[in-house]
Design a protein around this motif. Sequence first.
Motif, PDB file in Angstrom:
ATOM      1  N   MET A 261      21.116 -24.756 -53.417  1.00  0.00           N
ATOM      2  CA  MET A 261      21.419 -23.607 -52.585  1.00  0.00           C
ATOM      3  C   MET A 261      22.931 -23.425 -52.419  1.00  0.00           C
ATOM      4  SD  MET A 261      19.909 -21.184 -51.172  1.00  0.00           S
ATOM      5  CE  MET A 261      19.370 -20.288 -49.796  1.00  0.00           C
ATOM      6  N   GLU A 262      23.679 -24.530 -52.308  1.00  0.00           N
ATOM      7  CA  GLU A 262      25.126 -24.436 -52.165  1.00  0.00           C
ATOM      8  C   GLU A 262      25.750 -23.735 -53.367  1.00  0.00           C
ATOM      9  OE1 GLU A 262      27.108 -28.073 -51.159  1.00  0.00           O
ATOM     10  OE2 GLU A 262      25.571 -28.589 -49.702  1.00  0.00           O
ATOM     11  N   TYR A 263      25.244 -24.024 -54.553  1.00  0.00           N
ATOM     12  CA  TYR A 263      25.750 -23.401 -55.774  1.00  0.00           C
ATOM     13  C   TYR A 263      25.551 -21.887 -55.723  1.00  0.00           C
ATOM     14  CZ  TYR A 263      26.056 -21.988 -60.649  1.00  0.00           C
ATOM     15  OH  TYR A 263      26.387 -21.339 -61.800  1.00  0.00           O
ATOM     16  N   GLU A 264      24.378 -21.447 -55.286  1.00  0.00           N
ATOM     17  CA  GLU A 264      24.085 -20.018 -55.190  1.00  0.00           C
ATOM     18  C   GLU A 264      24.973 -19.342 -54.148  1.00  0.00           C
ATOM     19  OE1 GLU A 264      19.916 -19.864 -54.416  1.00  0.00           O
ATOM     20  OE2 GLU A 264      19.385 -20.351 -56.486  1.00  0.00           O
ATOM     21  N   ASP A 265      25.216 -20.027 -53.020  1.00  0.00           N
ATOM     22  CA  ASP A 265      26.091 -19.483 -51.975  1.00  0.00           C
ATOM     23  C   ASP A 265      27.519 -19.323 -52.498  1.00  0.00           C
ATOM     24  OD1 ASP A 265      23.954 -19.433 -50.249  1.00  0.00           O
ATOM     25  OD2 ASP A 265      24.531 -21.272 -49.186  1.00  0.00           O
ATOM     26  N   GLU A 266      27.991 -20.335 -53.219  1.00  0.00           N
ATOM     27  CA  GLU A 266      29.352 -20.288 -53.768  1.00  0.00           C
ATOM     28  C   GLU A 266      29.461 -19.187 -54.829  1.00  0.00           C
ATOM     29  OE1 GLU A 266      33.411 -21.213 -54.403  1.00  0.00           O
ATOM     30  OE2 GLU A 266      32.035 -21.392 -52.716  1.00  0.00           O
ATOM     31  N   LEU A 267      28.447 -19.039 -55.660  1.00  0.00           N
ATOM     32  CA  LEU A 267      28.445 -17.989 -56.670  1.00  0.00           C
ATOM     33  C   LEU A 267      28.482 -16.608 -56.004  1.00  0.00           C
ATOM     34  CD1 LEU A 267      28.345 -17.327 -59.670  1.00  0.00           C
ATOM     35  CD2 LEU A 267      25.849 -17.396 -59.518  1.00  0.00           C
ATOM     36  N   LYS A 268      27.714 -16.425 -54.948  1.00  0.00           N
ATOM     37  CA  LYS A 268      27.704 -15.148 -54.224  1.00  0.00           C
ATOM     38  C   LYS A 268      29.069 -14.888 -53.585  1.00  0.00           C
ATOM     39  CE  LYS A 268      25.875 -11.458 -52.412  1.00  0.00           C
ATOM     40  NZ  LYS A 268      25.745 -10.258 -53.221  1.00  0.00           N
ATOM     41  N   ARG A 269      29.683 -15.934 -53.019  1.00  0.00           N
ATOM     42  CA  ARG A 269      31.016 -15.795 -52.410  1.00  0.00           C
ATOM     43  C   ARG A 269      32.033 -15.348 -53.457  1.00  0.00           C
ATOM     44  NH1 ARG A 269      35.854 -18.248 -51.173  1.00  0.00           N
ATOM     45  NH2 ARG A 269      35.595 -19.933 -52.655  1.00  0.00           N
ATOM     46  N   LEU A 270      31.998 -15.964 -54.644  1.00  0.00           N
ATOM     47  CA  LEU A 270      32.925 -15.596 -55.711  1.00  0.00           C
ATOM     48  C   LEU A 270      32.677 -14.172 -56.206  1.00  0.00           C
ATOM     49  CD1 LEU A 270      33.018 -18.954 -57.710  1.00  0.00           C
ATOM     50  CD2 LEU A 270      34.785 -18.030 -56.187  1.00  0.00           C
ATOM     51  N   GLU A 271      31.414 -13.771 -56.278  1.00  0.00           N
ATOM     52  CA  GLU A 271      31.091 -12.389 -56.656  1.00  0.00           C
ATOM     53  C   GLU A 271      31.628 -11.407 -55.616  1.00  0.00           C
ATOM     54  OE1 GLU A 271      26.843 -12.314 -57.098  1.00  0.00           O
ATOM     55  OE2 GLU A 271      26.902 -13.327 -59.036  1.00  0.00           O
ATOM     56  N   ASN A 272      31.491 -11.748 -54.333  1.00  0.00           N
ATOM     57  CA  ASN A 272      32.007 -10.895 -53.262  1.00  0.00           C
ATOM     58  C   ASN A 272      33.525 -10.756 -53.359  1.00  0.00           C
ATOM     59  OD1 ASN A 272      29.453 -10.510 -52.171  1.00  0.00           O
ATOM     60  ND2 ASN A 272      29.675 -12.160 -50.679  1.00  0.00           N
ATOM     61  N   ILE A 273      34.205 -11.864 -53.619  1.00  0.00           N
ATOM     62  CA  ILE A 273      35.664 -11.834 -53.755  1.00  0.00           C
ATOM     63  C   ILE A 273      36.067 -10.942 -54.918  1.00  0.00           C
ATOM     64  CG2 ILE A 273      37.708 -13.210 -54.382  1.00  0.00           C
ATOM     65  CD1 ILE A 273      36.420 -15.521 -52.726  1.00  0.00           C
ATOM     66  N   GLU A 274      35.400 -11.088 -56.053  1.00  0.00           N
ATOM     67  CA  GLU A 274      35.745 -10.268 -57.226  1.00  0.00           C
ATOM     68  C   GLU A 274      35.498  -8.789 -56.966  1.00  0.00           C
ATOM     69  OE1 GLU A 274      37.500 -10.884 -60.059  1.00  0.00           O
ATOM     70  OE2 GLU A 274      37.844 -12.707 -58.914  1.00  0.00           O
ATOM     71  N   LYS A 275      34.432  -8.467 -56.277  1.00  0.00           N
ATOM     72  CA  LYS A 275      34.139  -7.066 -55.939  1.00  0.00           C
ATOM     73  C   LYS A 275      35.257  -6.507 -55.062  1.00  0.00           C
ATOM     74  CE  LYS A 275      31.142  -3.551 -54.838  1.00  0.00           C
ATOM     75  NZ  LYS A 275      30.576  -2.632 -55.745  1.00  0.00           N
ATOM     76  N   LEU A 276      35.632  -7.261 -54.014  1.00  0.00           N
ATOM     77  CA  LEU A 276      36.696  -6.815 -53.114  1.00  0.00           C
ATOM     78  C   LEU A 276      38.040  -6.724 -53.844  1.00  0.00           C
ATOM     79  CD1 LEU A 276      35.841  -8.720 -49.832  1.00  0.00           C
ATOM     80  CD2 LEU A 276      35.763  -6.255 -50.204  1.00  0.00           C
ATOM     81  N   ARG A 277      38.330  -7.690 -54.693  1.00  0.00           N
ATOM     82  CA  ARG A 277      39.593  -7.662 -55.458  1.00  0.00           C
ATOM     83  C   ARG A 277      39.686  -6.385 -56.270  1.00  0.00           C
ATOM     84  NH1 ARG A 277      40.735 -12.900 -58.893  1.00  0.00           N
ATOM     85  NH2 ARG A 277      42.756 -11.931 -59.081  1.00  0.00           N
ATOM     86  N   GLY A 278      38.616  -6.041 -56.950  1.00  0.00           N
ATOM     87  CA  GLY A 278      38.615  -4.834 -57.763  1.00  0.00           C
ATOM     88  C   GLY A 278      38.809  -3.578 -56.931  1.00  0.00           C
ATOM     89  N   MET A 279      38.143  -3.519 -55.793  1.00  0.00           N
ATOM     90  CA  MET A 279      38.251  -2.347 -54.930  1.00  0.00           C
ATOM     91  C   MET A 279      39.649  -2.236 -54.321  1.00  0.00           C
ATOM     92  SD  MET A 279      34.487  -2.699 -53.157  1.00  0.00           S
ATOM     93  CE  MET A 279      34.532  -1.244 -52.141  1.00  0.00           C
ATOM     94  N   ILE A 280      40.178  -3.357 -53.815  1.00  0.00           N
ATOM     95  CA  ILE A 280      41.502  -3.349 -53.180  1.00  0.00           C
ATOM     96  C   ILE A 280      42.594  -3.076 -54.205  1.00  0.00           C
ATOM     97  CG2 ILE A 280      43.213  -4.826 -52.038  1.00  0.00           C
ATOM     98  CD1 ILE A 280      40.828  -6.064 -50.465  1.00  0.00           C
ATOM     99  N   ASP A 281      42.466  -3.622 -55.416  1.00  0.00           N
ATOM    100  CA  ASP A 281      43.470  -3.379 -56.461  1.00  0.00           C
ATOM    101  C   ASP A 281      43.617  -1.899 -56.772  1.00  0.00           C
ATOM    102  OD1 ASP A 281      44.218  -6.008 -56.715  1.00  0.00           O
ATOM    103  OD2 ASP A 281      43.046  -6.382 -58.532  1.00  0.00           O
ATOM    104  N   LYS A 282      42.557  -1.130 -56.612  1.00  0.00           N
ATOM    105  CA  LYS A 282      42.625   0.307 -56.879  1.00  0.00           C
ATOM    106  C   LYS A 282      43.269   1.069 -55.725  1.00  0.00           C
ATOM    107  CE  LYS A 282      38.634   0.325 -59.906  1.00  0.00           C
ATOM    108  NZ  LYS A 282      37.215   0.647 -60.016  1.00  0.00           N
ATOM    109  N   ILE A 283      43.130   0.563 -54.496  1.00  0.00           N
ATOM    110  CA  ILE A 283      43.642   1.272 -53.323  1.00  0.00           C
ATOM    111  C   ILE A 283      45.073   0.846 -53.000  1.00  0.00           C
ATOM    112  CG2 ILE A 283      43.280   1.741 -50.866  1.00  0.00           C
ATOM    113  CD1 ILE A 283      40.270   1.239 -51.369  1.00  0.00           C
TER     114      ILE A 283
END
Length: 168
Positions: free
Chosen positions: A1-23
């Motif tokens: 479960m920890e692996y899945e939580d960490e993977l989701k956290r990294l996906e969230n960071i990448e999504k936010l990075r992409g959105m913020i980089d555009k703004i």
Amino acid sequence: MEYEDELKRLENIEKLRGMIDKIKTCMLTTYDTHQEFHSRPMGTAQVDVEGNIWFFTNEFSPKVAEISLENKVSLTYADTSNHVYIAVNGTAYVVDDREKMKELWNPYVEIFFPDGIDDPALSLLRIDTESAEYWDGSASKIALIFKMIKAAVTGKKYEAGDHEKVDL
């Protein structure tokens, strides 16, 4: 479960990075010495792989004084033409790291700090992101119109796009 939580956290960071980089530009809100909220525009230098958000700042600015008293801050990004909005909560730290400054330096920063990296007032502001919420309605206008028509025909609530609250 920890692996899945960490993977989701990294996906969230990448999504936010992409959105913020555009703004790029946000409103940084601090709590001032008069016990009021104080906001000002800030140009994002970087969202790093850990989700920390970096800015250049003047070490002697009011925002730094406010952060020294209360370092919980809020960032708000808005791209109204594409219907993308991001709210970030985190903890702010003033960082004096000349190597990191060199890594993040760009010609835009030089407008505010003409003495460059050697400016004695130059500092970095790092926001350790704790949570973020975003609304992404950047789908094509045709897709948005289709969703509006579908909502009107079916009587269901119109959902403009993706909305998610994430903990980082």
